[in-house]
Enzyme design. Structure first.
Site, short mmCIF file in Angstrom:
data_model
loop_
_atom_site.label_atom_id
_atom_site.label_comp_id
_atom_site.label_asym_id
_atom_site.label_seq_id
_atom_site.Cartn_x
_atom_site.Cartn_y
_atom_site.Cartn_z
N THR A 1 38.26 36.65 33.37
CA THR A 1 39.12 35.92 34.18
C THR A 1 38.51 34.56 34.28
O THR A 1 37.61 34.26 34.80
CB THR A 1 38.86 36.61 35.79
OG1 THR A 1 39.14 37.80 35.78
CG2 THR A 1 39.83 35.50 36.59
N THR B 1 37.59 25.84 40.12
CA THR B 1 37.86 26.55 41.45
C THR B 1 36.54 26.86 42.23
O THR B 1 36.09 25.95 42.97
CB THR B 1 38.72 27.89 41.41
OG1 THR B 1 38.20 28.63 40.36
CG2 THR B 1 40.10 27.67 40.95
N ASN C 1 33.46 34.90 48.33
CA ASN C 1 34.48 35.40 48.38
C ASN C 1 35.43 35.80 49.79
O ASN C 1 36.20 36.17 49.65
CB ASN C 1 34.69 36.55 47.25
CG ASN C 1 34.40 36.39 46.12
OD1 ASN C 1 35.48 35.95 45.42
ND2 ASN C 1 33.24 36.12 45.33
#
Length: 397
Positions: A189, A151, A392
């Site tokens: 994560t 990602t 982000n």
């Protein structure tokens, strides 16, 4: 006794396993993969660990509903760009539709799916189903597979080890992982898929995996956030016929730990990987609390980014953690350099200069001896940079 060797090309080395990655249209750039599979040509024993987030994503809910954390199967399908999380029963139904569309040549038995990406959107089922026709079910393309699950990762993460046993038998273990943000020591994560041709007894797999995860992915923090999709799968097909518990446990610990360090190194915008070693705590549990708080602290992370040897942020984080501690007994070291104790509360110019040099390194250790007992624990973290905020802030765009 056993000998462990590192091999290139990841999953491609493991007997009986096949893998591939392609672009099915989830990413706008057709040169970037977004759909991948891993399969074994025979049934595997599989063990899993999943996120501790109470809002588990649909792929995890699907797997737990049908199989639990230990089962037999041979197939993992994974996609990027869409987490299929917070999508309710419709998200699980979409997985059922996609897995039902797997062609006969995929030879999938008890298939599972993993997803990573943006939360809150249903999977584009048609794109993924059409993409199945582009996958080569007999490929050994570990590179494409590892890249297709990325990602915000800036590089692929794949490793493989061959283990030679004293009786001249050998087995291989390989893994790919993704992870760079939303990394927290609570089944950090990330996605990680581990394949081995070792003949691991089914009743040992869950214990071995949980131990390895506890020493690796559960000790790292990029930002202290835990996602909805964290998954580790360990697949063992026994194709080599070889197994030794001690050797396999060591290989599994090594591959998960090294992947965890790669995730930290790739922490969004990160420049430094730091070990937070807490010793002298009242017990191991309190040491773990202190170390984890240090690896999660935003103030500590920003001090690391600024290369500022501000031991006050270390001390205040320990004091705020709620564990037994005493400023008269505390000692703080950067690598082997004493930064603070009751007799050295202020950094003199010589020690401060040495501290600056340590903090300019890509990796170093911060050790805190609490002087309260024999408890110890080490966690791992990274700095927090401007780039993390940028990545982000623009995650969906």
């Amino acid at each position: 006794m056993f000998t462990l060797y590192s091999l290139k090309n990841g999953l491609a080395n493991v007997q009986g396993f096949y893998c591939d990655g392609i672009n099915c249209g989830l990413r706008p750039d057709p040169s970037q993969g977004d759909l991948a599979f891993i399969r074994s040509d025979r049934l595997c024993d599989i063990a899993a660990t999943y996120t501790t987030n109470r809002f588990q994503a649909a792929p995890i809910r699907h797997a737990l509903r049908h199989y639990g954390k230990r089962f037999q199967g041979n197939f993992i399908l994974a996609n990027a760009k869409n987490a299929n999380a917070m999508t309710g029963e419709a998200g699980i139904a979409d997985i059922e539709t996609i897995l039902a569309a797997l062609p006969a040549e995929a030879e999938a038995q008890n298939p599972v799916m993993s997803s990573t990406g943006v939360i809150g959107y249903r999977l584009p089922v048609d794109k993924i189903v059409k993409g199945l026709d582009k996958l080569d079910w007999h490929a050994k393309n570990s590179d494409a597979t590892a890249r297709a699950i990325m990602t915000t990762d800036s590089f692929k993460k794949e490793l493989c080890f061959e283990v030679e046993l004293e009786n001249d038998q050998s087995f291989r273990i390989a893994a790919i992982a993704k992870g760079a943000g939303m990394i927290n020591p609570a089944m950090a994560t990330m996605l990680c898929f581990i394949a081995t041709d070792a003949a691991v007894p089914a009743d040992e797999m869950e214990e071995l995996l949980e131990e390895a995860v506890s020493l690796s992915f559960n000790r790292i923090s990029v930002d202290g956030d835990t996602s909805t999709n964290d998954t580790v799968y360990l697949m063992a097909n026994g194709a080599s016929g070889a197994y030794d518990r001690e050797a396999f446990a060591e290989a599994l610990r090594k591959i998960t730990f090294e992947l965890a360090m790669l995730i930290l190194k790739d922490g969004e915008g990160a420049n430094k990987v730091v070990a937070f070693e807490v010793t002298g705590a009242a017990n191991d549990e309190e040491a773990a609390i202190a170390a984890t708080n240090l690896s999660n602290s935003l103030l500590v992370k920003t001090a690391l980014f600024g290369e500022d040897p501000n031991w006050g942020r270390i001390a205040s984080t320990i004091g705020a953690s709620g564990i037994a501690c005493d400023e008269e007994k505390l000692s703080i070291y950067y690598d082997d350099l004493l930064i603070y104790n009751k007799d050295n509360r202020e950094l003199d110019p010589e020690r401060e200069e040495k501290a600056y040099k340590i903090m300019k390194k890509d990796s170093f250790r911060i050790r805190c001896d609490l002087g309260m007992g024999t408890g110890s624990f080490t966690s791992y973290g990274c700095d927090l940079s401007y780039e993390y905020v940028k990545i982000n802030a623009e995650y969906r765009t």
